[in-house]
Scaffold this active site. Structure first.
Site, mmCIF file in Angstrom:
data_model
loop_
_atom_site.group_PDB
_atom_site.id
_atom_site.type_symbol
_atom_site.label_atom_id
_atom_site.label_comp_id
_atom_site.label_asym_id
_atom_site.label_seq_id
_atom_site.Cartn_x
_atom_site.Cartn_y
_atom_site.Cartn_z
ATOM 1 N N LYS A 79 -3.988 -6.044 2.502
ATOM 2 C CA LYS A 79 -5.137 -6.631 2.312
ATOM 3 C C LYS A 79 -4.827 -8.235 1.969
ATOM 4 C CE LYS A 79 -6.254 -2.629 1.803
ATOM 5 N NZ LYS A 79 -5.145 -2.372 2.211
ATOM 6 N N ASP A 93 0.785 -1.169 0.058
ATOM 7 C CA ASP A 93 -0.010 0.130 0.072
ATOM 8 C C ASP A 93 0.693 1.445 0.080
ATOM 9 O OD1 ASP A 93 -2.148 -1.641 0.249
ATOM 10 O OD2 ASP A 93 -3.176 -0.731 1.685
ATOM 11 N N CYS A 150 5.134 -2.332 8.141
ATOM 12 C CA CYS A 150 5.562 -0.907 8.687
ATOM 13 C C CYS A 150 5.347 -0.908 10.155
ATOM 14 C CB CYS A 150 4.871 0.039 7.999
ATOM 15 S SG CYS A 150 5.452 -0.144 6.400
ATOM 16 N N SER A 189 -5.192 5.074 5.614
ATOM 17 C CA SER A 189 -4.155 4.093 6.355
ATOM 18 C C SER A 189 -4.339 4.188 7.735
ATOM 19 C CB SER A 189 -2.950 4.372 5.870
ATOM 20 O OG SER A 189 -1.830 4.022 6.610
#
Length: 549
Positions: free
Chosen positions: A121, A78, A192, A466
C-alpha cells in the site's frame, strides 16, 4: 521555488531561524528543498534496508545542488497483518500515507519529493500523493528479496509458508518440515519474491515512468539499488529545475502503459484498486473495464511466481522492466519519464537476456493478459480475477456455494475439510465498507492450494487477494455485501457459474428470485471505532478503486 515561501523576505526570519536549528546553513537557502518520504521501519522486511538507501539518495540530492530532508511515512507488512484483524488496516493505510506525504510537503513548501517505498500500500499511497500535489517526484522502490532455499530447492513466502500450512493440514508434510520451511522462505531484506502486489507496483511504477530504469527489479541490498537511489537524488533536483511535475508524467498515456505492463507480467489483482486511485489523484478517470480491454490485446509474456516458477531475481537478470517494455514497445504510448528519456526510448534500448523468462509475443504463455474483469448477477458492477494464475481446467467452473460472513469463518471451514471438489467458497462482508478495509484472502486461498484443491474449489469474495493467490479466485465483487450487493443474498447450496473466457459470473437464480431474496436480505452491521469507523463511512466501492469520497 515553492520553498521560497518559507525562506525569503524579512517576515520569514522566524521560519529561517527554525530551519537553521535543523542544521541548514544560510548558504543553502537558495537551493531546492527536497523531501525524502521514507517508509523505513523495523517491522517490514521490504523496508528494513532503507536506511542505506536514504544515505545514497541524500548523496545524489546534495551532489546535484539540493538540500535533502528525510521524513517518515508509515508502512504495514501485509504478510504479518494477514489472517487476523490487522489486515483491516492495510488498504486504509494507503490513504493515510497519501495524506501524510501531502501534509508534510504542503506544510513545509517542499520543491520536490523522493518517494522511498516498497511494499503493497505504500507505493500506491506515495504515488497518489505525487499526483495530488503535482510537484516533481521520483519513486525509489527498495527492491525484491532473494528466493529462499530448502533442501536444495528454491522457495518463496507463498509456497514456503502460506501454502505449506495447507500441505501440513492435508498431511503432505510434517510439522518439522513446516518449521524448516518458515525459516528458509525469507532469507533477508526486500519485498517478497514473486509477482505479488509489492513487486507488481514497483514494476508498474517503472513502466509508468515514475522511477528510473531497472528500479522495479533491482534486488534489495544490491549495489545496483544504491546506484539507482543516488541517481534518483540527482534526477529530482533536475526535475525541480526544469519544472517537470508529477502530472506531466502520470497521465492517460502512462496509466495505459502501466496496465499493459501489468497484463504482460501477470501482476496482482490489487492493481485494479491502485491504478485507478493513482489516476484519480492525477486527474485521470480510469474505469476497471480498461484493464479488461487492454488484457484482451496484451499477451502474457512473463510467468512469474505464484502461477509460474520465475521469481523477481530471474526477471531482473533476464532484462528487467526495460526488457519487458522492449517486447511491448509497439503497444506503448510514448510519454516522458523521470529519467529524462521517453518511455519508448527506454523500451528500444531494453535487452532481453533470457527469452524464456521474458518471452517474445509469438511465444507468449497466454494469448491474453493476466487480468480479467467479470460481470453478472452476482457482480453487476464487476469483479476481478488473475486469469494467468488459473489453470485451463478451472477457467470455466460450476459449483455449489459455501457461504461465510468473514475470512475467519471461511478459514476454519477450509482447514476442517468442509471445502471439497465442486464447492465455491463465498466470503462476504470483507469489502471496503464491510470489512472494513477489504482484507486479502491469502490465507484461505493458500490453504486451498496447499491442500491440492486449486483446480477443484473456487473462492469468490467482496474482499481482495494477495498477488500471491492462484486458482479460480474472484475478488472485488461489486457492489459489496455491506452496500446491499447481490453477494449478500447468496445461500449455501446455490449453484454458481464462473466463465472467465466469457467474463461472466452468475448464480443460477431468476431475476425474480434474486429480487425476492434482496427484499428479505438483512445486511450485517459491525460495531466500529477509531480510524476504521471513519474509513468505512467515506470509502467508495472496489470498482472505483476504494478511494475516499
Amino acid at each position: 521555488m515553492k520553498s521560497d515561501t518559507v525562506k525569503k523576505g524579512m517576515a520569514r526570519a522566524p521560519n529561517r531561524a527554525l530551519l537553521y536549528a535543523t542544521g541548514v546553513r544560510r548558504e543553502n537557502l537558495g537551493k531546492p528543498f527536497i523531501g525524502i518520504a521514507s517508509s523505513f521501519t523495523d517491522l517490514v522486511p521490504g523496508h528494513v534496508g532503507m536506511r542505506d538507501l536514504e544515505r545514497f539518495v541524500e548523496r545524489g540530492v546534495c551532489s546535484a545542488g539540493g538540500v535533502p530532508f528525510i521524513f517518515g511515512v508509515p508502512a504495514i507488512c501485509d504478510g504479518i497483518a494477514m489472517g487476523h484483524r490487522g489486515m483491516h488496516y492495510s488498504l486504509p493505510s494507503r490513504e493515510l500515507i497519501a495524506d501524510e506525504v501531502e501534509s508534510v510537503a504542503k506544510a513545509h513548501c517542499l520543491d520536490g519529493l523522493i518517494l522511498l517505498t516498497n511494499c503493497d500500500k505504500i507505493t500506491p499511497g506515495m504515488l497518489m500523493a505525487a499526483g495530488r500535489l503535482d510537484i516533481p517526484a521520483v519513486a525509489v522502490t527498495a527492491g525484491p528479496m532473494l528466493s529462499g532455499r530448502h533442501k536444495g530447492e528454491r522457495t518463496t513466502l507463498i509456497r514456503g509458508t502460506f501454502e505449506a500450512v495447507g500441505r501440513y493440514q492435508a498431511g503432505k508434510i510434517t510439522g518439522k518440515e513446516l518449521l524448516e520451511l518458515e525459516c528458509a522462505a525469507c532469507p533477508g531484506v526486500g519485498s517478497c519474491q514473486g509477482m505479488y502486489t509489492a513487486n507488481t507496483m514497483a514494476c508498474l511504477t517503472e513502466a509508468m515512468g515514475m522511477s528510473l530504469p531497472y528500479c522495479g527489479t533491482a534486488l534489495a541490498a544490491s549495489a545496483e539499488k544504491k546506484w539507482i537511489a543516488e541517481e534518483s537524488g540527482i534526477r529530482i533536483v533536475e526535475l525541480v529545475k526544469r519544472g517537470i511535475t508529477a502530472r506531466k508524467i502520470i497521465n492517460r498515456n502512462s496509466i495505459t502503459n502501466a496496465i499493459i505492463a501489468d497484463n504482460a507480467l501477470g501482476g496482482s489483482t490489487n492493481t485494479v484498486l491502485h491504478i485507478p486511485a493513482i489516476a484519480h489523484e492525477a486527474g485521470v478517470e480510469v474505469k476497471i473495464e480498461l484493464f479488461d480491454e487492454i488484457s484482451r490485446k496484451t499477451p502474457h509474456i512473463c510467468n512469474m511466481d505464484p502461477s509460474g516458477e520465475h521469481m523477481m531475481e530471474d526477471l531482473h537478470w533476464a532484462g528487467g522492466i526495460p526488457g519487458v517494455l522492449h517486447v511491448l514497445k509497439e503497444m506503448l504510448k510514448d510519454n516522458p519519464t523521470v529519467s529524462g528519456r521517453k518511455i519508448r526510448e527506454i523500451a528500444s534500448a531494453g535487452i532481453v537476456v533470457d527469452g524464456n523468462v521474458i518471452r517474445p509475443l509469438s511465444k507468449a504463455y497466454h494469448r491474453e493478459g493476466g487480468i480479467a474483469i467479470l460481470k453478472g448477477n452476482i457482480a453487476p458492477d464487476g469483479c476481478v480475477v488473475k486469469q494467468s494464475a488459473v489453470s485451463e481446467k478451472a477457467l470455466k467452473f460450476t459449483g455449489k456455494a459455501l457461504v461465510y460472513n468473514s475470512e475467519e469463518e471461511a478459514m476454519k471451514a477450509i482447514l476442517a475439510g468442509k471445502a471439497r471438489p465442486g464447492h465455491v467458497v463465498v466470503v462476504r462482508y470483507e469489502g471496503p465498507k464491510g470489512g472494513p478495509g477489504m482484507r486479502e484472502m491469502l490465507s484461505p486461498t493458500s490453504a486451498i492450494a496447499g491442500m491440492g484443491l486449486s483446480e477443484s474449489v473456487a473462492l469468490i469474495t467482496d474482499g481482495r487477494f494477495s498477488g500471491g493467490t492462484r486458482g479460480p479466485c474472484i475478488g472485488h465483487i461489486s457492489p459489496e455485501a455491506a452496500a446491499c450487493g447481490p453477494i449478500a443474498a447468496l445461500k449455501d447450496g446455490d449453484t454458481i457459474e464462473i466463465d472467465i473466457p466469457e467474463r461472466r459470473i452468475n448464480v443460477k437464480l431468476s431475476a425474480q428470485e434474486m429480487e425476492e431474496r434482496m427484499k428479505t436480505c438483512r445486511i450485517m452491521k459491525k460495531k466500529l471505532t477509531g480510524y476504521l469507523s471513519r474509513y468505512a463511512r467515506m470509502v467508495s466501492s472496489a470498482d472505483k478503486g476504494a478511494i475516499l469520497e
